[in-house]
Design a protein around this motif. Structure first.
Motif, PDB file in Angstrom:
ATOM      1  N   LEU A  14       0.850  -1.182   0.000  1.00  0.00           N
ATOM      2  CA  LEU A  14       0.000   0.000   0.000  1.00  0.00           C
ATOM      3  C   LEU A  14       0.886   1.232   0.000  1.00  0.00           C
ATOM      4  O   LEU A  14       1.949   1.254   0.620  1.00  0.00           O
ATOM      5  CB  LEU A  14      -0.899   0.008   1.238  1.00  0.00           C
ATOM      6  CG  LEU A  14      -1.850  -1.188   1.370  1.00  0.00           C
ATOM      7  CD1 LEU A  14      -2.585  -1.116   2.698  1.00  0.00           C
ATOM      8  CD2 LEU A  14      -2.832  -1.215   0.218  1.00  0.00           C
ATOM      9  N   ASP A  15       0.436   2.250  -0.689  1.00  0.00           N
ATOM     10  CA  ASP A  15       1.188   3.503  -0.695  1.00  0.00           C
ATOM     11  C   ASP A  15       1.120   4.170   0.671  1.00  0.00           C
ATOM     12  O   ASP A  15       0.103   4.114   1.355  1.00  0.00           O
ATOM     13  CB  ASP A  15       0.626   4.472  -1.737  1.00  0.00           C
ATOM     14  CG  ASP A  15       0.919   4.022  -3.154  1.00  0.00           C
ATOM     15  OD1 ASP A  15       1.893   3.285  -3.338  1.00  0.00           O
ATOM     16  OD2 ASP A  15       0.177   4.416  -4.050  1.00  0.00           O
ATOM     17  N   CYS A  16       2.201   4.784   1.045  1.00  0.00           N
ATOM     18  CA  CYS A  16       2.265   5.552   2.278  1.00  0.00           C
ATOM     19  C   CYS A  16       2.679   6.962   1.894  1.00  0.00           C
ATOM     20  O   CYS A  16       3.855   7.231   1.645  1.00  0.00           O
ATOM     21  CB  CYS A  16       3.264   4.930   3.244  1.00  0.00           C
ATOM     22  SG  CYS A  16       3.436   5.863   4.776  1.00  0.00           S
ATOM     23  N   LEU A  17       1.704   7.830   1.807  1.00  0.00           N
ATOM     24  CA  LEU A  17       1.996   9.189   1.387  1.00  0.00           C
ATOM     25  C   LEU A  17       2.441  10.015   2.584  1.00  0.00           C
ATOM     26  O   LEU A  17       1.862   9.949   3.665  1.00  0.00           O
ATOM     27  CB  LEU A  17       0.754   9.816   0.754  1.00  0.00           C
ATOM     28  CG  LEU A  17       0.244   9.111  -0.492  1.00  0.00           C
ATOM     29  CD1 LEU A  17      -1.031   9.776  -0.992  1.00  0.00           C
ATOM     30  CD2 LEU A  17       1.297   9.103  -1.585  1.00  0.00           C
ATOM     31  N   ILE A  18       3.481  10.774   2.381  1.00  0.00           N
ATOM     32  CA  ILE A  18       4.011  11.650   3.417  1.00  0.00           C
ATOM     33  C   ILE A  18       3.835  13.078   2.932  1.00  0.00           C
ATOM     34  O   ILE A  18       4.247  13.426   1.822  1.00  0.00           O
ATOM     35  CB  ILE A  18       5.498  11.351   3.688  1.00  0.00           C
ATOM     36  CG1 ILE A  18       5.640   9.919   4.198  1.00  0.00           C
ATOM     37  CG2 ILE A  18       6.080  12.345   4.681  1.00  0.00           C
ATOM     38  CD1 ILE A  18       7.071   9.464   4.339  1.00  0.00           C
ATOM     39  N   SER A  19       3.232  13.875   3.764  1.00  0.00           N
ATOM     40  CA  SER A  19       2.940  15.249   3.383  1.00  0.00           C
ATOM     41  C   SER A  19       4.224  16.041   3.164  1.00  0.00           C
ATOM     42  O   SER A  19       5.173  15.954   3.937  1.00  0.00           O
ATOM     43  CB  SER A  19       2.105  15.926   4.473  1.00  0.00           C
ATOM     44  OG  SER A  19       1.950  17.301   4.175  1.00  0.00           O
ATOM     45  N   ALA A  20       4.230  16.801   2.105  1.00  0.00           N
ATOM     46  CA  ALA A  20       5.353  17.704   1.839  1.00  0.00           C
ATOM     47  C   ALA A  20       5.193  19.002   2.615  1.00  0.00           C
ATOM     48  O   ALA A  20       6.039  19.888   2.528  1.00  0.00           O
ATOM     49  CB  ALA A  20       5.444  17.988   0.348  1.00  0.00           C
ATOM     50  N   GLU A  21       4.128  19.097   3.380  1.00  0.00           N
ATOM     51  CA  GLU A  21       3.822  20.326   4.117  1.00  0.00           C
ATOM     52  C   GLU A  21       4.200  20.247   5.597  1.00  0.00           C
ATOM     53  O   GLU A  21       3.911  21.167   6.354  1.00  0.00           O
ATOM     54  CB  GLU A  21       2.308  20.623   4.006  1.00  0.00           C
ATOM     55  CG  GLU A  21       1.777  20.672   2.592  1.00  0.00           C
ATOM     56  CD  GLU A  21       2.351  21.832   1.787  1.00  0.00           C
ATOM     57  OE1 GLU A  21       2.523  22.915   2.364  1.00  0.00           O
ATOM     58  OE2 GLU A  21       2.641  21.621   0.598  1.00  0.00           O
ATOM     59  N   TRP A  22       4.817  19.154   6.025  1.00  0.00           N
ATOM     60  CA  TRP A  22       5.200  19.040   7.429  1.00  0.00           C
ATOM     61  C   TRP A  22       6.197  20.128   7.804  1.00  0.00           C
ATOM     62  O   TRP A  22       7.044  20.523   7.004  1.00  0.00           O
ATOM     63  CB  TRP A  22       5.864  17.705   7.716  1.00  0.00           C
ATOM     64  CG  TRP A  22       4.928  16.542   7.845  1.00  0.00           C
ATOM     65  CD1 TRP A  22       3.577  16.579   7.867  1.00  0.00           C
ATOM     66  CD2 TRP A  22       5.302  15.177   7.963  1.00  0.00           C
ATOM     67  NE1 TRP A  22       3.073  15.312   7.992  1.00  0.00           N
ATOM     68  CE2 TRP A  22       4.112  14.428   8.053  1.00  0.00           C
ATOM     69  CE3 TRP A  22       6.502  14.507   7.998  1.00  0.00           C
ATOM     70  CZ2 TRP A  22       4.106  13.047   8.195  1.00  0.00           C
ATOM     71  CZ3 TRP A  22       6.499  13.133   8.127  1.00  0.00           C
ATOM     72  CH2 TRP A  22       5.316  12.418   8.228  1.00  0.00           C
TER      73      TRP A  22
END
Length: 75
Positions: A14-22
């Motif tokens: 499954l994809d695990c998206l990490i926010s670029a806005e952290w």
């Protein structure tokens, strides 16, 4: 987008998206969480992990028995 190769060798997941806005603080909190998780896993499985790594390293050295410090090159 091509998936990054995983150290586990898994090809389907499954994809695990990490926010670029952290914020840097949020990213650091996640890194600390992962460090704590690694420490707890290592504490519980320390002996088994050590034996597994030792077995894998010995298998790797068996696959390539050439020792450049003591032997002539095989070519």
């Amino acid at each position: 987008m091509k998936p990054y190769p995983q150290p586990s060798g898994l090809n389907h997941s499954l994809d695990c998206l990490i926010s670029a806005e952290w914020t840097p603080a949020q990213a650091f909190a996640v890194v600390e969480l992962l460090d704590d998780l690694r420490d707890r896993i290592c504490a519980h499985y320390q002996t088994a992990l050590f034996e597994l790594l030792r077995d894998e390293q010995s298998r790797d050295s068996d696959a390539n028995p050439y020792d450049p410090w003591t032997e002539e090159p095989p070519f």
